[in-house]
Design an enzyme around this catalytic site. Structure first.
Site, PDB file in Angstrom:
ATOM      1  N   LYS A  23      -7.193  -1.193  11.872  1.00 16.34           N
ATOM      2  CA  LYS A  23      -6.523  -1.129  10.569  1.00 16.34           C
ATOM      3  C   LYS A  23      -5.333  -0.586   9.949  1.00 16.34           C
ATOM      4  CE  LYS A  23      -5.867  -1.249   5.317  1.00 16.34           C
ATOM      5  NZ  LYS A  23      -5.322  -0.643   5.012  1.00 16.34           N
ATOM      6  N   GLU A  72       0.996  -1.415   0.334  1.00 18.90           N
ATOM      7  CA  GLU A  72      -0.028   0.293   0.125  1.00 18.90           C
ATOM      8  C   GLU A  72       1.076   1.444  -0.378  1.00 18.90           C
ATOM      9  OE1 GLU A  72      -2.763   0.010   2.770  1.00 18.90           O
ATOM     10  OE2 GLU A  72      -2.868   2.323   2.619  1.00 18.90           O
TER      11      GLU A  72
HETATM   12  C1  MEV Z   1      -5.637   3.199   4.929  1.00 14.29           C
HETATM   13  O1  MEV Z   1      -4.759   2.438   4.570  1.00 14.29           O
HETATM   14  C2  MEV Z   1      -5.869   3.796   7.071  1.00 14.29           C
HETATM   15  C3  MEV Z   1      -6.763   3.766   7.625  1.00 14.29           C
HETATM   16  O2  MEV Z   1      -8.546   4.648   7.093  1.00 14.29           O
HETATM   17  C4  MEV Z   1      -6.640   4.099   9.277  1.00 14.29           C
HETATM   18  C5  MEV Z   1      -7.025   5.334   9.385  1.00 14.29           C
HETATM   19  O3  MEV Z   1      -8.518   5.556   9.046  1.00 14.29           O
HETATM   20  O4  MEV Z   1      -6.432   6.162  10.679  1.00 14.29           O
HETATM   21  C6  MEV Z   1      -6.281   5.891   6.297  1.00 14.29           C
END
Ligand code: MEV
Length: 439
Positions: free
Chosen positions: A281, A86
């Site tokens: 996540k 990612e």
């Molecule tokens: C994206 O991979 C992770 C986020 O969505 C985490 C969050 O929202 O805290 C940016």
């Protein structure tokens, strides 16, 4: 037989496996074969090593290995290796590392390192008889695994306790041997499972000789023996803190406003599962990347972490934040059963390299580094979310993916990366700019 099934696939050579897959499932067979072979390593020995990690290997699946430097953890500097697909994760980790480098760095402590395994069995009879049997047999159970535990004990691990647990209130006739282990620098899955399987065998066989049992009670039915990936007592804490006034984010938002918004965002994740899952996540973006780079089992880590996030009965944020006496503190406690010996750690050349980059850490040190990567990632994400929004940074990092998708050459990439330093990145904006450039 259906014409897309095969028997004896595992016995075919690698190239025969590829032929069969290409001929059976692809319209352009040559193209499929070329792509698969493009990812083979030219070093045959190295390729064979990878082929033999799993079964039916036909190629390698690459993930980029990045590095997030400038992590100060308990006064020691680290450059953290991260394997992840990612875009923006490594950049975010690096940014958070730099931010906290100037504010005292990360503080970590290992709270506990106990792992659990269980022999699940069925027993139909008097529970008092079973308890008496368990107490009698316990020393013999430990003796039965002494050849397995000998080495582990030398390294500081071993069996910590065996309990008999009565689970019949939840499921008729269901009991467990609930065993706690220390596994030193190993993740310990093989050690734990080998001990458990031996416990199960001894426990079942010796029951046949236990005089207090009725003939029916002697027949203990072992259902399964397996470690648990729920490791709430293999726990590490990571923390950052500084004076609120030191949290200067940008000219557009004051340190105090930023601190308040940050704490609010964490509070929301503490009480709202829809947000908590995404919040966590973000933590796992950092954790999985280091877990993978260091050859650990990210599925085990994921399973254990999310179970821990629901330990109160409602899924919640793993991290917490507060402002007290003008001090901002952001922390989390997280279960991480990791190893720095055994498994892939002595086999995969890149895993060895990643561990060396980290100074050949013990399992406890790795727990702390991984927790820090998670907290840093979470800090970066929540900081973006509560200030500029996530898309600005994310799309900047994603720009290269879009350019590659349209096969931009090096010159076009340089021009457009420059252009988008001052323009908002969106898929259509990039396409438009590329088309204009190519006219
Ligand atoms: C994206 O991979 C992770 C986020 O969505 C985490 C969050 O929202 O805290 C940016």
């Amino acid at each position: 037989m259906h014409n897309k099934t095969i028997s004896g696939f595992s016995k075919l050579s690698k190239s025969k496996k590829i032929d069969w897959i290409a001929n059976t499932y692809f319209s352009n067979q040559d193209n499929a074969k070329t792509i698969l072979k493009q990812y083979w390593n030219t070093d045959e020995k190295l390729q064979q090593l990878h082929d033999e990690f799993i079964e039916n290997t036909i190629s390698n699946y690459y993930l980029p290995l990045g590095v997030a430097p400038n992590f100060l953890v308990n006064g020691k500097m680290y450059a953290i290796p991260m394997a992840i697909e990612e875009s923006s994760v490594v950049a975010a980790a690096s940014k958070a590392a730099k931010f906290w480098l100037d504010r005292g760095g990360f503080k970590t402590t290992v709270i506990s390192t106990t792992k659990i395994g269980q022999v699940h069995f069925m027993y139909k009879g008097d529970t008092a008889h079973l308890k008496s049997y368990f107490n009698t047999i316990k020393p013999q159970l430990l003796k039965a695994v002494s050849s397995i535990t000998k080495n582990m004990e030398k390294r500081g691990g071993g069996i910590l306790d065996i309990e008999l647990r009565d689970k019949t209130a939840d499921l008729a006739n269901y009991f467990q041997l609930h065993v706690s282990f220390g596994t030193a620098n190993a993740m310990g899955a093989n050690f734990i499972n080998s001990c458990l399987e031996q416990f199960a065998k001894t426990f079942k066989t010796e029951a046949l000789n236990f005089k207090e049992f009725t003939p029916e009670e002697q027949h203990i039915e072992i259902v399964m023996s397996i470690l648990s990936n729920y490791v709430p007592d293999c726990l590490v804490r990571a923390e950052v803190s500084c004076k609120v006034e030191e949290l200067t984010e940008s000219e557009s938002i004051s340190a105090q406003t930023f601190a308040n918004k940050f704490v609010q965002a964490v509070n929301i994740a503490e009480i709202e599962p829809y947000r908590a899952v995404t919040h966590n996540k973000g933590i796992m973006n950092g954790i999985d990347a280091v877990v993978l780079a260091t050859g650990n089992d990210f599925r085990a880590i994921e399973a254990g972490v999310h179970a821990y996030a629901s330990k109160s009965g409602s899924y919640s944020s793993l991290s917490h934040a507060k402002i007290e006496n003008d001090i901002f503190t952001f922390w989390m406690e997280i279960p991480l059963a990791l190893g720095t010996v055994g498994g892939l750690t002595n086999l995969h050349p890149l895993v060895k390299l990643a561990l060396e980059m980290l100074g050949k850490p013990s399992a406890e040190e790795l727990m702390q580094i991984v927790a820090v990567a998670g907290l840093a990632q979470n800090f970066a994400a929540v900081r973006s979310l509560t200030t500029t929004g996530i898309q600005e940074g994310h799309m900047k990092m994603h720009l290269m993916n879009i350019l590659n998708q349209f096969e931009a050459n090096s010159e076009e990439k340089i021009t457009l990366v420059n252009h988008f330093k001052t323009h908002a990145v969106s898929h259509s904006a990039v396409v438009e700019a590329l088309e204009k450039l190519r006219q």
